[in-house]
Motif scaffolding. Structure first.
Motif, PDB file in Angstrom:
ATOM      1  N   GLY A 182       0.935  -1.328  -0.073  1.00 10.89           N
ATOM      2  CA  GLY A 182      -0.069  -0.098   0.072  1.00 10.89           C
ATOM      3  C   GLY A 182       0.714   1.367  -0.049  1.00 10.89           C
ATOM      4  O   GLY A 182       0.185   2.384  -0.222  1.00 10.89           O
ATOM      5  N   PHE A 183       2.143   1.053  -0.115  1.00 13.28           N
ATOM      6  CA  PHE A 183       3.102   2.441   0.161  1.00 13.28           C
ATOM      7  C   PHE A 183       3.434   2.811  -1.397  1.00 13.28           C
ATOM      8  O   PHE A 183       3.160   1.898  -2.303  1.00 13.28           O
ATOM      9  CB  PHE A 183       4.381   1.918   0.713  1.00 13.28           C
ATOM     10  N   PRO A 184       3.694   4.345  -1.672  1.00 11.39           N
ATOM     11  CA  PRO A 184       3.699   4.665  -2.947  1.00 11.39           C
ATOM     12  C   PRO A 184       5.073   4.425  -3.478  1.00 11.39           C
ATOM     13  O   PRO A 184       6.117   4.233  -2.691  1.00 11.39           O
ATOM     14  CB  PRO A 184       3.747   6.088  -2.761  1.00 11.39           C
ATOM     15  N   LEU A 185       5.373   4.075  -4.791  1.00 11.53           N
ATOM     16  CA  LEU A 185       6.420   3.573  -5.473  1.00 11.53           C
ATOM     17  C   LEU A 185       7.030   5.115  -5.919  1.00 11.53           C
ATOM     18  O   LEU A 185       8.183   5.288  -5.877  1.00 11.53           O
ATOM     19  CB  LEU A 185       6.184   2.687  -6.225  1.00 11.53           C
ATOM     20  N   TRP A 186       6.114   5.933  -6.440  1.00 10.93           N
ATOM     21  CA  TRP A 186       6.400   7.275  -6.980  1.00 10.93           C
ATOM     22  C   TRP A 186       5.203   8.148  -7.185  1.00 10.93           C
ATOM     23  O   TRP A 186       4.196   7.369  -7.196  1.00 10.93           O
ATOM     24  CB  TRP A 186       7.394   7.389  -8.211  1.00 10.93           C
ATOM     25  N   SER A 187       5.385   9.142  -7.104  1.00 11.63           N
ATOM     26  CA  SER A 187       4.227  10.341  -7.510  1.00 11.63           C
ATOM     27  C   SER A 187       4.730  11.373  -8.089  1.00 11.63           C
ATOM     28  O   SER A 187       6.178  11.656  -8.129  1.00 11.63           O
ATOM     29  CB  SER A 187       3.679  10.651  -6.201  1.00 11.63           C
ATOM     30  N   GLU A 188       3.939  11.744  -9.314  1.00 12.51           N
ATOM     31  CA  GLU A 188       4.685  12.679 -10.187  1.00 12.51           C
ATOM     32  C   GLU A 188       3.476  13.556 -10.792  1.00 12.51           C
ATOM     33  O   GLU A 188       2.242  12.997 -10.795  1.00 12.51           O
ATOM     34  CB  GLU A 188       5.333  12.065 -11.313  1.00 12.51           C
ATOM     35  N   THR A 189       3.651  14.813 -10.978  1.00 18.20           N
ATOM     36  CA  THR A 189       2.673  15.753 -11.253  1.00 18.20           C
ATOM     37  C   THR A 189       2.964  16.051 -12.767  1.00 18.20           C
ATOM     38  O   THR A 189       4.014  16.340 -13.108  1.00 18.20           O
ATOM     39  CB  THR A 189       2.748  16.881 -10.769  1.00 18.20           C
ATOM     40  N   PHE A 190       1.955  15.810 -13.869  1.00 20.93           N
ATOM     41  CA  PHE A 190       1.942  16.295 -15.269  1.00 20.93           C
ATOM     42  C   PHE A 190       1.042  17.275 -15.626  1.00 20.93           C
ATOM     43  O   PHE A 190      -0.186  17.325 -15.173  1.00 20.93           O
ATOM     44  CB  PHE A 190       1.601  15.024 -16.107  1.00 20.93           C
ATOM     45  N   GLU A 191       1.573  18.445 -16.086  1.00 19.14           N
ATOM     46  CA  GLU A 191       0.874  19.558 -16.302  1.00 19.14           C
ATOM     47  C   GLU A 191       1.144  20.195 -17.705  1.00 19.14           C
ATOM     48  O   GLU A 191       2.227  20.228 -17.971  1.00 19.14           O
ATOM     49  CB  GLU A 191       0.998  20.641 -15.259  1.00 19.14           C
ATOM     50  N   LEU A 192       0.091  20.463 -18.355  1.00 20.72           N
ATOM     51  CA  LEU A 192       0.299  21.068 -19.626  1.00 20.72           C
ATOM     52  C   LEU A 192      -0.695  22.069 -19.913  1.00 20.72           C
ATOM     53  O   LEU A 192      -1.938  22.325 -19.075  1.00 20.72           O
ATOM     54  CB  LEU A 192       0.273  20.074 -20.826  1.00 20.72           C
ATOM     55  N   ALA A 193      -0.712  22.980 -20.849  1.00 19.39           N
ATOM     56  CA  ALA A 193      -1.966  23.614 -21.460  1.00 19.39           C
ATOM     57  C   ALA A 193      -2.819  22.752 -21.883  1.00 19.39           C
ATOM     58  O   ALA A 193      -2.828  21.597 -22.404  1.00 19.39           O
ATOM     59  CB  ALA A 193      -1.643  24.523 -22.468  1.00 19.39           C
ATOM     60  N   THR A 194      -4.232  23.072 -21.318  1.00 20.31           N
ATOM     61  CA  THR A 194      -5.435  22.121 -21.695  1.00 20.31           C
ATOM     62  C   THR A 194      -5.515  21.718 -23.123  1.00 20.31           C
ATOM     63  O   THR A 194      -6.028  20.728 -23.201  1.00 20.31           O
ATOM     64  CB  THR A 194      -6.500  22.938 -21.277  1.00 20.31           C
ATOM     65  N   GLU A 195      -5.262  22.586 -24.090  1.00 19.13           N
ATOM     66  CA  GLU A 195      -5.183  22.200 -25.517  1.00 19.13           C
ATOM     67  C   GLU A 195      -4.218  21.096 -25.897  1.00 19.13           C
ATOM     68  O   GLU A 195      -4.450  20.504 -26.911  1.00 19.13           O
ATOM     69  CB  GLU A 195      -4.913  23.207 -26.464  1.00 19.13           C
ATOM     70  N   ASN A 196      -3.346  20.735 -24.902  1.00 16.83           N
ATOM     71  CA  ASN A 196      -2.279  19.780 -25.244  1.00 16.83           C
ATOM     72  C   ASN A 196      -2.649  18.571 -24.255  1.00 16.83           C
ATOM     73  O   ASN A 196      -1.482  17.916 -24.100  1.00 16.83           O
ATOM     74  CB  ASN A 196      -0.919  20.241 -25.126  1.00 16.83           C
ATOM     75  N   VAL A 197      -3.758  18.324 -23.753  1.00 16.98           N
ATOM     76  CA  VAL A 197      -3.964  17.512 -22.560  1.00 16.98           C
ATOM     77  C   VAL A 197      -3.860  15.753 -23.312  1.00 16.98           C
ATOM     78  O   VAL A 197      -3.204  15.218 -22.443  1.00 16.98           O
ATOM     79  CB  VAL A 197      -5.270  17.563 -22.151  1.00 16.98           C
TER      80      VAL A 197
END
Length: 548
Positions: A182-197
């Motif tokens: 139940g432990f996290p192996l990794w976490s990451e945030t992915f963010e782009l302009a909405t038109e490139n989702v």
């Protein structure tokens, strides 16, 4: 504080405010169920505060304190070896449906669509087993623990996260969780302009690709990214897939509108063309529209998609399905399915369709192998479970078919194909009253289901209820005002009444009209009374099924 969207951190995604004012807000921030974060407070010191009246439900937490607690928890996990299996990348993963972190309910379809896109991208990676959409979405809004999901789907990791749209940008906070601990192996945030989702699923797949320790790269004959398109086209495509996955007549008709709008906006967007082909194939397969017309449209749409992108596995499978049912070109269809599976071995639907192809060619053991692979990828899919039940029916193992149908209905009570096959299995095992109950229950939910009307009319004929059989025949003949009625469906009622010559004449017409269920003619026990008739041999010749 630095802009979190540009950092690869292990902490939860940021919330809109510094203070979270309820268990629900805290749980959403940490991407966990409410009872999980309540347990963390009791057992692991999650920093939660209470107002003076000390009520359990009246709590609040500060984002910075949760971030610090999370970092410390991960550091402790790393020291204890909690990253799982000496830090090795998982080999089997389920992508759980993304949470809608915004307030707009209409963003739900976007969350579901991008989840499916992530599944499709990950399933193309060599060495990674990915549970299919059906299995994944059974756990939407579920409080099941990682351990429970891992055991049920036989995966060693879960990818979970949330989607937030704000000020023209889209952020997906993703976290890979070890299913055992139940432990996290990794976490990451992915963010782009909405038109490139639409680029985000590719970025997540690239994150997995880097982690995999297979020593193999992604297949060189598949480009890393497809034809770029606009946001409106991509949203139409996601809506189309959303409705297609419902597999109902209403859902399929809605999905046509979405896919056609996407293609009108961007005629070179191959995934939308493949989606359109899939819709037409299902409309023909379930006899919702004239099969010859829609199978031809499916073949044309998939062929165009492949001219644009020959590496698109979904388009190869769609084209092969149309070739199988429209042209009865079993060998060309087999080549198409094999090509689709070389490009995307994790495409469960292609395995399932390929199993139909092999079974119709008289290769039952190979067909079973494909079904087995489809089940490994999608162990709790109602569609695949129902096909397994159908395989038992065609093998005349009716007890096993009944058991599998009942399992499917327990999982998805309103799934029509399972109730239809259950009626067939009960009929052939001479449990005629139970067969009638199953078919009547299906028709209670879908009064215009042509195959169910035909099966019930056939059954009444075999039970000696000629008047009731003819009533079902009249209901079938009324269908063309709202839906397609195949001569093959009416033929089944005549067959139940013992009127073999009328049945044979109509079945020849049905063969000319691409009636989908005739591909099972050599193995379906319902047609046993016709074997040996010259007209029956002609029908098999039209289906390219002689010698089966």
């Amino acid at each position: 504080m630095a802009d979190e969207s540009n950092q690869n951190t292990n902490r939860p995604a940021p919330a809109a405010a510094e203070r979270l004012d309820s268990w629900k807000e805290i749980a959403t921030y940490l991407k966990r169920a409410v009872r999980t974060v309540q347990r963390w407070e009791k057992e692991e010191g999650l920093p939660v505060h209470r107002h003076h009246h000390q009520k359990q439900g009246s709590v609040y937490a500060h984002r910075q304190e949760l971030d610090a607690w999370w970092h410390q928890r991960q550091a402790d996990t790393d020291r204890q070896g909690g990253r799982g299996k000496a830090g090795k990348a998982p080999r089997a993963v389920v992508v759980l449906p993304l949470l809608n972190m915004g307030v707009a309910a209409e963003a739900d379809y976007l969350c579901d669509g991008i989840t499916e896109e992530i599944i499709q991208h990950l399933s193309r990676l060599p060495g990674l087993h990915v549970s299919s959409r059906t299995s994944s979405f059974l756990f939407k809004n579920s409080n099941a623990t990682p351990q429970e999901i891992g055991r049920r789907l036989q995966v060693d990791a879960l990818l979970e996260g949330g989607l937030l749209q704000k000020s023209g940008r889209t952020r997906i906070s993703a976290r890979l969780v070890d299913a055992e601990s139940g432990f996290p192996l990794w976490s990451e945030t992915f963010e782009l302009a909405t038109e490139n989702v639409f680029e985000i699923p590719e970025q997540i797949a690239e994150r997995f690709r880097r982690d995999l320790e297979t020593g193999r790269a992604v297949s060189s004959d598949r480009p890393a990214a497809g034809h770029p398109t606009g946001l409106a086209v991509y949203e139409d495509y996601l809506r189309g897939r959303h409705y297609w996955n419902e597999r109902s007549r209403t859902g399929l008709e809605k999905s046509i509108v979405c896919f056609e709008r996407a293609v009108a906006r961007d005629p070179e967007y191959a995934p939308a063309l493949a989606g359109l082909a899939d819709v037409y194939n299902m409309l023909g397969y379930y006899s919702y529209r004239h099969p010859c017309e829609v199978f031809a449209k499916a073949r044309q749409a998939s062929t165009k998609a492949l001219r644009i992108d020959s590496s698109l596995a979904e388009a190869h499978a769609s084209q092969a399905f149309a070739l199988m049912f429209e042209r009865r070109d079993w060998k060309a269809a087999e080549q198409g399915f094999r090509r689709a599976l070389r490009l995307n071995p994790g495409y469960a639907t292609a395995h399932y369709w390929y199993g139909i192809n092999l079974g119709c060619q008289g290769r039952p053991f190979e067909a079973i192998e494909q079904v087995r692979k489809a089940q490994e990828l999608d162990p709790i899919s109602p569609i695949i479970m129902a096909y397994v039940a159908g395989a038992y029916y065609f093998a005349r193992q009716y007890r096993q078919g009944i058991d599998k149908c009942l399992q499917t209905i327990e999982l998805e009570p309103r799934f029509p194909l399972a109730r239809l096959i259950l009626g067939w299995c009960y009929r052939e095992s001479m449990q005629l009253d139970r067969a009638a109950d199953s078919l009547r229950e299906l028709l209670g939910a879908e009064p215009g289901h042509g195959d169910a009307l035909a099966a019930l009319g056939h059954l009444y004929g075999r039970m000696g209820h000629a008047d009731k059989a003819k009533q079902q025949m009249e209901r079938l003949k009324e269908l063309p005002t709202t839906a397609y009625c195949s001569p093959g469906q009416i033929a089944l009622v005549h067959l139940g009444l013992g009127e073999h010559q009328q049945a044979l004449r109509l079945l020849e017409e049905a063969a000319d009209q691409c009636y989908a269920w005739l591909v099972f003619a050599p193995v379906d026990p319902v047609f046993d009374p016709l074997k040996g008739e010259k007209a029956w041999t002609r029908i098999l010749q039209k289906m390219n099924l002689t010698g089966r």
